[in-house]
Structures are given as C-alpha cells and as structure tokens.
Scaffold this active site. Structure first.
Site, PDB file in Angstrom:
ATOM      1  N   LEU A   1      12.945  -1.787   1.363  1.00  0.00           N
ATOM      2  CA  LEU A   1      14.236  -1.763   0.662  1.00  0.00           C
ATOM      3  C   LEU A   1      14.615  -3.113   0.058  1.00  0.00           C
ATOM      4  CD1 LEU A   1      16.398   0.709   2.783  1.00  0.00           C
ATOM      5  CD2 LEU A   1      15.355   1.068   0.547  1.00  0.00           C
TER       6      LEU A   1
ATOM      7  N   ALA B   1      -3.709   2.951   2.023  1.00  0.00           N
ATOM      8  CA  ALA B   1      -4.484   3.182   3.253  1.00  0.00           C
ATOM      9  C   ALA B   1      -5.767   3.933   2.926  1.00  0.00           C
ATOM     10  CB  ALA B   1      -3.643   3.992   4.236  1.00  0.00           C
TER      11      ALA B   1
ATOM     12  N   PRO C   1       0.830  -1.212   0.000  1.00  0.00           N
ATOM     13  CA  PRO C   1       0.000   0.000   0.000  1.00  0.00           C
ATOM     14  C   PRO C   1       0.862   1.260   0.000  1.00  0.00           C
ATOM     15  CG  PRO C   1      -0.025  -1.085   2.160  1.00  0.00           C
ATOM     16  CD  PRO C   1       0.676  -2.013   1.226  1.00  0.00           C
TER      17      PRO C   1
ATOM     18  N   GLN D   1      -6.256  -1.789   1.670  1.00  0.00           N
ATOM     19  CA  GLN D   1      -5.810  -1.605   3.053  1.00  0.00           C
ATOM     20  C   GLN D   1      -6.807  -0.713   3.797  1.00  0.00           C
ATOM     21  OE1 GLN D   1      -2.352   0.836   4.171  1.00  0.00           O
ATOM     22  NE2 GLN D   1      -1.581  -0.897   5.348  1.00  0.00           N
TER      23      GLN D   1
ATOM     24  N   ARG E   1       8.777   1.435  -3.475  1.00  0.00           N
ATOM     25  CA  ARG E   1       9.288   2.553  -4.283  1.00  0.00           C
ATOM     26  C   ARG E   1       9.954   2.107  -5.569  1.00  0.00           C
ATOM     27  NH1 ARG E   1      12.145   4.749   0.888  1.00  0.00           N
ATOM     28  NH2 ARG E   1      12.041   2.487   1.186  1.00  0.00           N
TER      29      ARG E   1
ATOM     30  N   ARG F   1      -1.128  -5.568   8.607  1.00  0.00           N
ATOM     31  CA  ARG F   1       0.217  -4.976   8.558  1.00  0.00           C
ATOM     32  C   ARG F   1       0.585  -4.501   9.954  1.00  0.00           C
ATOM     33  NH1 ARG F   1       3.429  -1.021   4.417  1.00  0.00           N
ATOM     34  NH2 ARG F   1       3.787  -3.041   3.461  1.00  0.00           N
TER      35      ARG F   1
ATOM     36  N   CYS G   1       0.142   5.486  -0.193  1.00  0.00           N
ATOM     37  CA  CYS G   1      -0.785   6.623  -0.307  1.00  0.00           C
ATOM     38  C   CYS G   1      -0.394   7.511  -1.477  1.00  0.00           C
ATOM     39  CB  CYS G   1      -0.716   7.492   0.946  1.00  0.00           C
ATOM     40  SG  CYS G   1      -1.368   6.695   2.392  1.00  0.00           S
TER      41      CYS G   1
ATOM     42  N   TYR H   1      -0.366   4.636  13.388  1.00  0.00           N
ATOM     43  CA  TYR H   1      -1.770   4.996  13.193  1.00  0.00           C
ATOM     44  C   TYR H   1      -2.613   4.368  14.302  1.00  0.00           C
ATOM     45  CZ  TYR H   1       0.068   6.856   8.885  1.00  0.00           C
ATOM     46  OH  TYR H   1       0.808   7.582   7.989  1.00  0.00           O
TER      47      TYR H   1
HETATM   48  C1  LIG Z   1       4.527   7.162  -1.207  1.00  0.00           C
HETATM   49  C2  LIG Z   1       4.375   6.115  -0.138  1.00  0.00           C
HETATM   50  C3  LIG Z   1       3.149   5.923   0.469  1.00  0.00           C
HETATM   51  C4  LIG Z   1       2.977   4.921   1.440  1.00  0.00           C
HETATM   52  N1  LIG Z   1       1.724   4.693   1.951  1.00  0.00           N
HETATM   53  C5  LIG Z   1       1.518   3.617   2.747  1.00  0.00           C
HETATM   54  C6  LIG Z   1       0.202   3.226   3.099  1.00  0.00           C
HETATM   55  O1  LIG Z   1      -0.789   3.757   2.623  1.00  0.00           O
HETATM   56  N2  LIG Z   1       0.079   2.187   3.972  1.00  0.00           N
HETATM   57  C7  LIG Z   1       1.159   1.510   4.455  1.00  0.00           C
HETATM   58  O2  LIG Z   1       0.987   0.579   5.245  1.00  0.00           O
HETATM   59  N3  LIG Z   1       2.411   1.836   4.090  1.00  0.00           N
HETATM   60  C8  LIG Z   1       2.607   2.846   3.221  1.00  0.00           C
HETATM   61  N4  LIG Z   1       3.861   3.117   2.760  1.00  0.00           N
HETATM   62  C9  LIG Z   1       4.975   2.189   3.098  1.00  0.00           C
HETATM   63  C10 LIG Z   1       5.138   1.158   1.984  1.00  0.00           C
HETATM   64  O3  LIG Z   1       4.022   0.288   1.891  1.00  0.00           O
HETATM   65  C11 LIG Z   1       6.413   0.306   2.189  1.00  0.00           C
HETATM   66  O4  LIG Z   1       6.263  -0.398   3.396  1.00  0.00           O
HETATM   67  C12 LIG Z   1       7.671   1.162   2.260  1.00  0.00           C
HETATM   68  O5  LIG Z   1       7.714   2.066   1.156  1.00  0.00           O
HETATM   69  C13 LIG Z   1       8.930   0.305   2.263  1.00  0.00           C
HETATM   70  O6  LIG Z   1       9.029  -0.469   1.080  1.00  0.00           O
HETATM   71  P1  LIG Z   1       9.996  -0.031  -0.147  1.00  0.00           P
HETATM   72  O7  LIG Z   1      11.368   0.173   0.431  1.00  0.00           O
HETATM   73  O8  LIG Z   1       9.935  -1.198  -1.093  1.00  0.00           O
HETATM   74  O9  LIG Z   1       9.445   1.232  -0.739  1.00  0.00           O
HETATM   75  C14 LIG Z   1       4.073   4.131   1.810  1.00  0.00           C
HETATM   76  C15 LIG Z   1       5.314   4.352   1.224  1.00  0.00           C
HETATM   77  C16 LIG Z   1       5.470   5.300   0.241  1.00  0.00           C
HETATM   78  C17 LIG Z   1       6.810   5.449  -0.430  1.00  0.00           C
END
Ligand SMILES: Cc1cc2nc3c(=O)[nH]c(=O)nc-3n(C[C@H](O)[C@H](O)[C@H](O)COP(=O)(O)O)c2cc1C
Length: 381
Positions: free
Chosen positions: A310, A58, A24, A100, A333, A235, A26, A187
């Site tokens: 990551l 979310a 997820p 989510q 990302r 989560r 946002c 949250y």
């Molecule tokens: C732009 C953005 C928005 C995010 N929104 C949420 C969200 O809505 N709910 C959530 O549980 N995590 C959210 N996260 C966390 C991501 O789901 C993920 O756990 C985090 O980016 C680490 O993974 P990555 O290194 O592959 O990006 C968000 C991350 C980013 C970059």
C-alpha cells in the site's frame, strides 16, 4: 530538485538506475510452468515505464512447488528459453531483473486468484487443472478443506535445497540479474519459520533457531551457487499478525542470520497464514502498513531493506527513503493500474529525466511537456 527515489543503488555488482521496484506478482497464466507472450509484454512494460528493478513472479523450483496450475516454473531446463526473453526485454529497457524462486509448500495445488485462491474444486479439475500431493514441515493443512500435506523427510529437504540452487542457476542462465528466495506468505519456507505450521520435533522444529534452520540452509546453498557479484534478496513475512505465530522480533533474528548467509536485501512483507480476505484485530491495513518492519530491520540489523504494501504515491515513497525506512520501494497493484508509475512519479517529484524514457516516446513528450509542442498540433509522420 532531487529525489532519493531516483538515485541509483549499487548492490554487489549490479547498479539499479533508481529505487522503484515492481514486486513479484503472480499472473497465473503460464503453460506447464512456461512463460507466454503475455508475460513478455507484462514485464517488459514495467521496465518501459521507468522502474529500476522488475521482479518476475513466484516461480516454482519444483513442479509441485507451484501455487497453481498457471504458475511459472523453473523446474525444467527448457523453462530457461521462455524466461530469457523476459529478462532480455527488461534489460533492454534499462531496468534490472530479479526472479523470485518459490516453493508453495502446503499452499500449492490451489486455484488461480480469479478462481478463488482456495483448494481446487471438482469443477477446476474437470476444466483441466491437475491436483497434486503437497509437502510441508508437518502434516497440518493450511485451513479446513485444504490439501493435507505430507510431512517432509530429510530427503525431501535435500531435494528442495537442490531445486532452489538449480533454479538460481537457471535464472542466471536465462539472463536475470539477481534472484529472490520466497520465504514469506505461508509458503514452504515460511511454514518452517512459523509455529502455526511447523510442529516438527526434530532439529527443524520447536525453538526459533530450529525453525529458521531449513530456510537458512536454502539461503546458504543459493548464495554459494551465485557468483560473488550477483545480489540475493529474501522476501519474508515480518509477522503472521496472529497470536502465537511469527513475531517481528523473530524477524530480527532471521534477518541477522540471512545477512550473515549473504542475503543482500530483506524484502519486508507480512502475513500469509490467514485465509485470503480474513483479518484479525492486530492487522490494520493502511498506507505503508508494513514499512515499519523494513525500518526496524534496517536499523537493528543494518541490512538493506525493501518496503512494500500500500505504497501508492510518489510522495510517500520518497518519504520512506528520506526517513531511512528502506533502500527500495516496491509498488505493486498501483503499478498494475499505472505501469508508467515511475516516470509519472519523477514528474510529480520534479525530477523528470527524459533520457530515462524510451527515446521513441521521449523526443515528442519532452517537447510537449516543455510547451514547445502542442497536443493539438498534427504530428507529421
Ligand atoms: C496479483 C498479485 C500477485 C502477487 N503475487 C506475489 C508473488 O508471486 N510473490 C510474492 O512474494 N508476493 C506476491 N504478491 C504480493 C505483492 O508482491 C505485494 O507484496 C502486495 O501486492 C502489496 O503491495 P501493493 O500494495 O503495492 O500491491 C502478489 C500481489 C498481487 C496483487
């Protein structure tokens, strides 16, 4: 050649075509909770790009449970109509969809990420954003200058449980294959778990068992509302990374209870109770820096886990599956950068399956990749 990353996984009545998950994220551009054309393109393209499971960000189960004015909501019956095309688009591209369900608690009523992620300023309000009263287990603000939350009453708790249940039912009505309960990142539900935010003196505060009680009530109620064949994810933040906060061993207790409550997959994130960008000595970010929590829960609780954080390369994703760290690998990302991450990963791991590509692309790309056609050749029509 074979790769576990591209093996299907069945959870209850749903079979994911592979183990690549878009977590997820946002997007902060909903209109009074409604998804827009941006969301349809945004989510559809990840399914197009080969991911097996696509999470939708979310989504506030109440209006006050949105993080920002731009967050998605599922607090009105008519939100179903704007979410349904997203679920449909994901499904038509061969992936499964998960919404989510979230309540932002004391981190609600804040700025969109690109505005700073902090409390709303007068400038934000002058530009049209609305500020609202936030709720939390205790009247403890997230940080200095943030909204002072109102400590929740039992009636508030009942309303939140009902909102999660209605949210789950609406998500299924919109066509989603499954839902996730957001219990992470500071949250509402995570703020019941962590002693950093929960200072209640009733049966919802104090001991670990008491702090888990409300998030567990939510999980039990959502599970009871879902048909038997629909998967449920939760989560969690496996640790606060802060001394005196939520610890990894607390997550073992929580995961055990969640599993017993009918949660199928524990999605292992961490943190969220520190100001954005803040850090401390115990948190070292690096490749797959949270994955060991997923492994710990998978081994100790024997629950399916999703690793996130990551994980950027196909080789690392594959290794985490091979060594039993997790059942699913979320690519956040890196997938924003490369929405075709899954297809590209299959190529890197030597398991390209042209049938998994949209045929509109695959018929040509497969020829080119097999050396049967050249990019220099003029396509005929
Ligand atoms: C732009 C953005 C928005 C995010 N929104 C949420 C969200 O809505 N709910 C959530 O549980 N995590 C959210 N996260 C966390 C991501 O789901 C993920 O756990 C985090 O980016 C680490 O993974 P990555 O290194 O592959 O990006 C968000 C991350 C980013 C970059």
């Amino acid at each position: 050649m074979s790769a576990k990353l591209f093996e299907p996984l069945t959870i209850r009545g749903v079979t994911l075509p592979n183990r690549v998950v878009i977590p997820p994220m946002c997007m902060y551009c909903a209109e009074d909770g409604h998804a827009t054309a941006f969301h349809r393109t945004h989510y559809g393209k990840f399914a197009f790009g080969g991911a097996g499971l696509v999470f939708v960000e979310a989504t506030g189960v109440t209006r006050a449970g949105r993080i920002t004015n731009g967050c998605l909501g599922i607090y009105d019956e008519d939100h179903i109509d704007s979410l349904a095309p997203i679920a449909q688009q994901i499904g038509e591209m061969g992936a499964k969809s998960c919404l989510q369900l979230a309540h932002a608690g004391r981190k609600a009523s804040t700025q969109r990420a690109w505005q700073g992620n902090g409390p709303l300023t007068q400038e934000n309000i002058d530009a049209g954003d609305e500020r609202w009263t936030v709720i939390a287990p205790s009247a403890v603000p997230f940080s200095e200058g943030w909204e002072m939350p109102r400590a929740m009453t039992r009636a508030d708790m009942d309303e939140v449980i009902e909102a999660f249940v209605i949210g789950a039912e609406r998500a299924l009505a919109a066509g989603f294959d499954m839902v996730e309960i957001h219990m992470a990142h500071g949250y509402l539900l995570q703020s019941f778990l962590t002693p950093l935010a929960n200072q209640r003196t009733d049966e919802y505060g104090g001991s670990l068992e008491n702090r888990i009680r409300f998030p567990l009530e939510v999980a039990l109620a959502v599970r009871a509302a879902l048909p038997e064949d629909v998967p449920l994810f939760a989560r969690i933040s496996a640790t606060d990374w802060i001394e005196g906060g939520w610890e990894p061993e607390d997550s073992v207790v929580l995961a055990r209870l969640l599993k017993r409550a009918g949660v199928d997959v524990v999605d292992c994130s961490s943190g969220g109770n520190m100001l954005h960008g803040a850090t401390n000595a115990s948190l070292q970010r690096g490749p797959a820096y949270q994955a060991h929590f997923a492994k710990m829960l998978r081994e100790e609780v024997e629950v399916m886990t999703q690793a996130v954080g990551l994980i950027r390369t196909p080789e690392l994703a594959e290794q985490l599956l091979q060594d039993g760290t997790a059942d699913l690998i979320a690519i956040g990302r890196q997938a924003l950068f490369d929405p075709f991450w899954a297809h590209h990963a299959a190529e890197r791991l030597g398991v390209t399956n042209w049938d998994a590509w949209p045929p509109q692309y695959g018929w040509w790309l497969s020829k080119w990749k097999r050396g049967l056609a050249s990019m220099d050749e003029a396509p005929l029509d």
